[in-house]
Enzyme design. Structure first.
Site, short mmCIF file in Angstrom:
data_model
loop_
_atom_site.label_atom_id
_atom_site.label_comp_id
_atom_site.label_asym_id
_atom_site.label_seq_id
_atom_site.Cartn_x
_atom_site.Cartn_y
_atom_site.Cartn_z
N SER A 182 -7.30 -30.27 45.49
CA SER A 182 -8.07 -29.52 44.49
C SER A 182 -9.53 -29.32 44.87
O SER A 182 -10.19 -28.45 44.32
CB SER A 182 -7.97 -30.22 43.14
OG SER A 182 -8.37 -31.56 43.25
N HIS A 210 -2.12 -27.65 41.47
CA HIS A 210 -2.85 -26.42 41.80
C HIS A 210 -1.98 -25.41 42.56
O HIS A 210 -2.49 -24.40 43.03
CB HIS A 210 -4.10 -26.73 42.63
CG HIS A 210 -5.21 -27.32 41.82
ND1 HIS A 210 -6.10 -26.55 41.12
CD2 HIS A 210 -5.55 -28.61 41.58
CE1 HIS A 210 -6.97 -27.33 40.49
NE2 HIS A 210 -6.65 -28.59 40.76
N LYS A 241 -3.06 -25.96 33.95
CA LYS A 241 -3.86 -25.13 34.87
C LYS A 241 -3.35 -23.69 34.81
O LYS A 241 -3.61 -23.00 33.84
CB LYS A 241 -3.85 -25.75 36.26
CG LYS A 241 -4.70 -27.01 36.24
CD LYS A 241 -4.78 -27.78 37.51
CE LYS A 241 -5.74 -28.94 37.34
NZ LYS A 241 -5.29 -30.16 37.99
C1 PLP Z 1 -5.52 -31.51 37.57
C2 PLP Z 1 -4.61 -32.41 38.28
C3 PLP Z 1 -3.87 -33.36 37.57
C4 PLP Z 1 -4.08 -33.58 36.10
O1 PLP Z 1 -3.45 -32.62 35.34
P1 PLP Z 1 -3.76 -32.59 33.77
O2 PLP Z 1 -2.63 -31.82 33.21
O3 PLP Z 1 -5.08 -31.90 33.61
O4 PLP Z 1 -3.80 -33.98 33.31
C5 PLP Z 1 -2.98 -34.14 38.27
N1 PLP Z 1 -2.81 -34.00 39.59
C6 PLP Z 1 -3.52 -33.11 40.30
C7 PLP Z 1 -3.28 -32.99 41.77
C8 PLP Z 1 -4.45 -32.28 39.68
O5 PLP Z 1 -5.16 -31.41 40.38
#
Ligand code: PLP
Length: 396
Positions: A182, A210, A241
């Site tokens: 990310s 992502h 996301k």
């Molecule tokens: C954003 C993210 C999460 C967390 O996801 P949420 O639904 O916001 O809790 C977990 N793993 C990765 C790799 C992320 O980028």
């Protein structure tokens, strides 16, 4: 009292000196290309709203309808009285979307890692984990009590060395990698990692937070991107996301997901996601299955913005995804850059990212591209970035 907490004041002073104290901004409008942030309308490059679904009419209508039908809260954990028909529908749809046997919907992507990892490994087992894996993976690994062995970032040779040297000493082994990283926007060599794990009997898990809605056919994610559908033992995802809503998913073989359903603590001990959120997620899956238009727009915007940044002379790092880091190095410079962007006319909202989210000396601004951006928005963004870049001597 004062004495008991003086250490916090000292820590804060330290953070401020290093440019690492985060100022938290408050949002005053729905998530979109333009947002009201701390009272000012600015062009938004901060959110993970890849497809512009966070404020999409169809998702909102589904959520509103669900409130009418189901009320606002399930008032129970999934394993007692919180599993709604909607949850099961979403799980079936997500499994089909990803081409796997089953899926489990949990409260967040963060929760999904806390849920899945300790269910799969424990004391006497080993986890092989990429050095740059997400915090929720790191915490999930720690919670599991398994031995944690780190391999260098996206380095298959190093992963092979660590696995070969250690796999025989443990009961079970699990390799975990982010799909898309990310902070840098680079992608794990999933095909090679899969092949390596197959040879050594290591279970495989990828966190595609992502990649979903971004990579693969119509946004089916990184496993689809590599043509490995149904082969990874566990696919972790988020609905927070690209899907624009809230929640996490653990997808894979039926046997494995059934096991996680028995063991996962966030599933057993924390209440279920609301009907409104679940219904909005269902609408998001509908949209993604019906059309690839938003995913295509996202990529078109990504190519355009990155090309513009490169032409302006910025270093956009190693990203091959819509995540666009603007590498600055110094954390104070990154903070200053972000502040200037925000104060410009029009203002641009892009967050500085520093240690510990990224290593020391690798501070950056991270610009997140969305299908919600119009071409004009991107041009405006590029102009403001270039202006601030010249003012601060980052570009010539
Ligand atoms: C954003 C993210 C999460 C967390 O996801 P949420 O639904 O916001 O809790 C977990 N793993 C990765 C790799 C992320 O980028």
């Amino acid at each position: 009292m004062a004495d008991k907490f003086s250490w916090i004041s000292e820590e804060f002073a330290n953070l401020e000196k290093q440019g690492l104290r985060t100022a938290i901004r408050t949002i005053g409008s729905p998530c979109g290309a333009w947002m009201v942030v701390d009272g000012k309308k600015v062009l938004n490059f901060c959110t993970n709203n890849y497809l512009g679904l966070a404020n999409h009419e169809r998702l909102k209508a589904s959520a509103q309808q669900a409130v009418g039908v189901w009320g606002v809260g399930p008032a129970a954990v999934r394993s007692i009285a919180g599993t709604l028909e909607l949850h099961r529908q979403l799980e079936e749809r997500l499994a089909r979307f990803k081409g796997v046997e089953d899926a489990l919907y949990v409260q967040s992507g963060f929760c999904a890692n806390q849920a899945a990892i300790p269910a799969m490994v424990g004391k006497g087992d080993v986890i092989f984990t990429d050095r740059l894996n997400h915090a929720s993976i790191i915490d999930g690994c720690r919670l599991s009590s398994a031995t944690i062995m780190v391999y260098e970032h996206c380095d298959v040779t190093d992963a092979e060395r660590v696995i070969t040297e250690n796999v025989g000493k443990f009961r079970r082994a699990l390799l975990i990698t982010d799909g898309v990283f990310s902070m840098d926007g680079d992608v794990a060599p999933l095909d090679q990692l899969f092949e390596l794990c197959e040879r050594h009997g290591v279970m495989t898990m990828v966190d595609d937070a992502h990649g979903e809605g971004v990579l693969g056919h119509g946004g089916r994610g990184i496993v689809d991107h590599f043509g490995l559908n149904g082969k990874f033992d566990l696919e972790i995802g988020t609905l927070s996301k690209a899907f624009g809503v809230m929640g996490g998913v653990i997808a894979g073989h039926k046997l494995v997901v059934d096991w996680v359903r028995q063991k996962a603590r966030p599933f057993l001990f924390s209440s279920a996601v609301t009907a409104a959120d679940t219904a909005a997620c269902l609408a998001a899956v509908d949209l993604l299955e019906q059309s690839t238009e938003l995913v295509e727009k996202l990529w078109e915007n990504t190519r355009y913005f990155k090309e513009g940044m490169r032409q302006a002379g910025f270093d956009t790092g190693v990203s091959i995804t819509p995540i666009t880091p603007i590498m600055l190095g110094d954390a104070t410079l990154a903070q200053q850059f972000s502040r200037r962007l925000f104060e410009s006319t029009p203002g641009v909202f892009a967050m500085p990212i520093g240690f510990p989210t990224v290593p020391q000396g690798k501070a950056r601004i991270r610009a997140m591209i969305s299908a919600a951006h119009s071409r004009e928005d991107l041009d405006t963004g590029l102009e403001v970035f270039a202006k601030v870049g010249r003012e601060l001597g980052v570009i010539g």
